[in-house]
Write a protein that holds these residues in place. Structure first.
Motif, PDB file in Angstrom:
ATOM      1  N   ILE A  93       0.805  -1.218   0.000  1.00  0.00           N
ATOM      2  CA  ILE A  93       0.000   0.000   0.000  1.00  0.00           C
ATOM      3  C   ILE A  93       0.840   1.271   0.000  1.00  0.00           C
ATOM      4  O   ILE A  93       0.504   2.239  -0.686  1.00  0.00           O
ATOM      5  CB  ILE A  93      -0.974  -0.010   1.196  1.00  0.00           C
ATOM      6  N   VAL A  94       1.933   1.284   0.748  1.00  0.00           N
ATOM      7  CA  VAL A  94       2.717   2.521   0.867  1.00  0.00           C
ATOM      8  C   VAL A  94       3.184   3.015  -0.492  1.00  0.00           C
ATOM      9  O   VAL A  94       3.083   4.206  -0.806  1.00  0.00           O
ATOM     10  CB  VAL A  94       3.916   2.319   1.823  1.00  0.00           C
ATOM     11  N   LYS A  95       3.672   2.100  -1.332  1.00  0.00           N
ATOM     12  CA  LYS A  95       4.168   2.535  -2.645  1.00  0.00           C
ATOM     13  C   LYS A  95       3.051   3.133  -3.505  1.00  0.00           C
ATOM     14  O   LYS A  95       3.291   4.062  -4.285  1.00  0.00           O
ATOM     15  CB  LYS A  95       4.836   1.377  -3.382  1.00  0.00           C
ATOM     16  N   ASN A  96       1.828   2.625  -3.334  1.00  0.00           N
ATOM     17  CA  ASN A  96       0.702   3.177  -4.090  1.00  0.00           C
ATOM     18  C   ASN A  96       0.322   4.571  -3.594  1.00  0.00           C
ATOM     19  O   ASN A  96      -0.033   5.439  -4.391  1.00  0.00           O
ATOM     20  CB  ASN A  96      -0.510   2.249  -3.985  1.00  0.00           C
ATOM     21  N   ILE A  97       0.378   4.762  -2.271  1.00  0.00           N
ATOM     22  CA  ILE A  97       0.082   6.095  -1.730  1.00  0.00           C
ATOM     23  C   ILE A  97       1.183   7.074  -2.121  1.00  0.00           C
ATOM     24  O   ILE A  97       0.899   8.234  -2.465  1.00  0.00           O
ATOM     25  CB  ILE A  97      -0.092   6.032  -0.198  1.00  0.00           C
ATOM     26  N   VAL A  98       2.438   6.621  -2.112  1.00  0.00           N
ATOM     27  CA  VAL A  98       3.545   7.466  -2.572  1.00  0.00           C
ATOM     28  C   VAL A  98       3.313   7.893  -4.014  1.00  0.00           C
ATOM     29  O   VAL A  98       3.453   9.068  -4.372  1.00  0.00           O
ATOM     30  CB  VAL A  98       4.896   6.721  -2.432  1.00  0.00           C
ATOM     31  N   SER A  99       2.949   6.921  -4.865  1.00  0.00           N
ATOM     32  CA  SER A  99       2.678   7.223  -6.278  1.00  0.00           C
ATOM     33  C   SER A  99       1.520   8.204  -6.425  1.00  0.00           C
ATOM     34  O   SER A  99       1.575   9.128  -7.243  1.00  0.00           O
ATOM     35  CB  SER A  99       2.369   5.921  -7.023  1.00  0.00           C
ATOM     36  N   PHE A 100       0.468   8.001  -5.617  1.00  0.00           N
ATOM     37  CA  PHE A 100      -0.690   8.900  -5.647  1.00  0.00           C
ATOM     38  C   PHE A 100      -0.285  10.326  -5.276  1.00  0.00           C
ATOM     39  O   PHE A 100      -0.645  11.292  -5.954  1.00  0.00           O
ATOM     40  CB  PHE A 100      -1.753   8.375  -4.682  1.00  0.00           C
ATOM     41  N   ILE A 101       0.503  10.472  -4.217  1.00  0.00           N
ATOM     42  CA  ILE A 101       0.932  11.799  -3.767  1.00  0.00           C
ATOM     43  C   ILE A 101       1.776  12.490  -4.835  1.00  0.00           C
ATOM     44  O   ILE A 101       1.578  13.676  -5.141  1.00  0.00           O
ATOM     45  CB  ILE A 101       1.725  11.685  -2.445  1.00  0.00           C
ATOM     46  N   LYS A 102       2.698  11.731  -5.436  1.00  0.00           N
ATOM     47  CA  LYS A 102       3.577  12.316  -6.452  1.00  0.00           C
ATOM     48  C   LYS A 102       2.830  12.630  -7.743  1.00  0.00           C
ATOM     49  O   LYS A 102       2.950  13.728  -8.300  1.00  0.00           O
ATOM     50  CB  LYS A 102       4.741  11.360  -6.744  1.00  0.00           C
ATOM     51  N   THR A 103       2.061  11.658  -8.231  1.00  0.00           N
ATOM     52  CA  THR A 103       1.373  11.819  -9.513  1.00  0.00           C
ATOM     53  C   THR A 103       0.361  12.951  -9.471  1.00  0.00           C
ATOM     54  O   THR A 103       0.262  13.762 -10.406  1.00  0.00           O
ATOM     55  CB  THR A 103       0.669  10.506  -9.914  1.00  0.00           C
TER      56      THR A 103
END
Length: 381
Positions: A93-103
């Motif tokens: 999950i963390v990598k998906n939230i990181v991607s969401f924040i960046k994207t």
């Protein structure tokens, strides 16, 4: 600089999704120009097993195997189990939230599910630690410890009880705990007039000359619906019964077959509806479960309610709020529920006394206050 506010939720019960939708809609209406509002399922593009376990598993256990849900709920109160669960979910999950924040170039993150809070904090710290994290505790009276596991967040609660627990039991700094009334859809900001009730009944083919009983239980319907309908028929209740089955197509089919077989004319069956304020305002009393949003929607409309069930642990505080304040009744037996319905509708003094107690609670929608807080937090500091 234009704000880009992200909203993390999970599809574990309708309250989380409807809460996110209501808040986003109100923010768009109130502050349309200087911010973008971006919702995100916290399990999007993540491990399928985790998604099924939490989202599908919640619906299955809470509706059909409550002991399993209660066991999981109680076990995850222990810090070692919490750490284990967080550790298992973290890689997915963390990598998906990181991607969401960046994207999406998120400048502020609002979290509406307790599982996601510690993972969102980790993700924010990896991207930009200064991004504010605001956590909305969606359970107003009885909240899981995981809501309070992460301290580096602004915490919104819906009761003085939880504000006190957050500070005294879980060690939150008082200035980081913010109490507001429970947020509801804006459509429950006011009660219908007599004319609007008539119009609502006409829209849905509900009789104008009968007392109306509403039976509603969220997305899957009440788990005791069939037994309740049979009790309604067996006891010859003179009222008109409206049953909302939600997305439970099997339940709707079963009830339609029952009505066709028995040729009962004072029961109406609906599937999923988007006009719940119509049905609640048209009703004289409501049979439901102990979900917080549903309870507050019914009380905001001034309707006596009977709680047919509650999820032990999570919904205990909701049930006690209703019963301790004499705003309604908790009755798990279908035949006794229908007996109480007949009493409420035939005893004008009981109906009036219950409604007076509901009115005295001054149920207020916290949606505007919460939207204001979310929009302005950290922009004026």
């Amino acid at each position: 600089m234009k704000q880009r506010i992200g909203f993390l939720y999970l599809k574990t019960g309708g309250g989380h999704v409807s809460g996110a939708n209501a808040l986003i809609a109100r923010l768009k209406e109130t502050y349309p120009d200087n911010a973008e509002y971006i919702p995100q399922n916290g399990f999007k593009n993540t491990n399928l097993v985790s998604q099924i376990f939490f989202e599908k598993g919640y619906a299955a256990t809470s509706n059909y195997f409550e002991p399993g849900y209660v066991a999981f709920y109680q076990l995850t109160k222990y810090s070692k189990i919490l750490n284990l669960c967080t550790g298992l979910l973290r890689p997915f999950i963390v990598k998906n939230i990181v991607s969401f924040i960046k994207t999406e170039r998120i400048t502020k993150l609002v979290c509406l599910h307790e599982i996601l809070i510690p993972l969102a904090r980790i993700a924010i710290d990896r991207v930009q630690p200064d991004i504010p994290l605001i956590s909305l505790v969606m359970d107003p009276f009885t909240a899981h410890p995981l809501w309070f596991y992460t301290k580096n967040t602004e915490l919104i609660v819906f009761s003085h009880k939880l504000k006190k627990e957050a500070i005294e039991r879980y060690g939150f700094e008082p200035e980081r705990v913010h109490q507001f009334p429970l947020m509801l859809s804006q459509r429950f900001n006011r009660r219908y007039t007599a004319e609007e009730k008539i119009a609502a009944k006409q829209r849905h083919g509900i009789p104008l000359n009968k007392k109306i009983v509403l039976m509603v239980g969220g997305g899957e319907g009440l788990k005791s619906t069939l037994a309740l309908v049979n009790a309604f028929i067996f006891q010859r209740c003179p009222a008109h019964l409206v049953v909302i089955c939600g997305k439970n197509k099997i339940l709707k089919t079963q009830l339609e077959l029952l009505l066709k077989t028995t040729q009962i004319s004072n029961i109406q069956v609906f599937g999923f509806v988007s006009t719940m304020p119509d049905f609640i305002n048209a009703a004289d009393c409501v049979i439901t479960k102990s979900g917080p949003a549903t309870i507050m929607e019914i009380l905001s409309a001034g309707k006596p309610l009977i709680l047919a069930s509650y999820v032990r642990g999570q919904e205990l505080g909701n049930k006690l709020f209703v019963t301790n304040n004499q705003l309604g009744w908790y009755i798990p037996q279908p035949r006794k529920i229908i007996k109480k319905v007949k009493e409420i509708l035939s005893d004008a003094s009981l109906f009036a006394a219950t409604k007076q107690k509901i009115d005295a609670m001054h149920i207020k929608n916290g949606l505007d206050d919460i939207a204001r807080f979310v929009y302005h937090f950290h922009t004026e500091n």
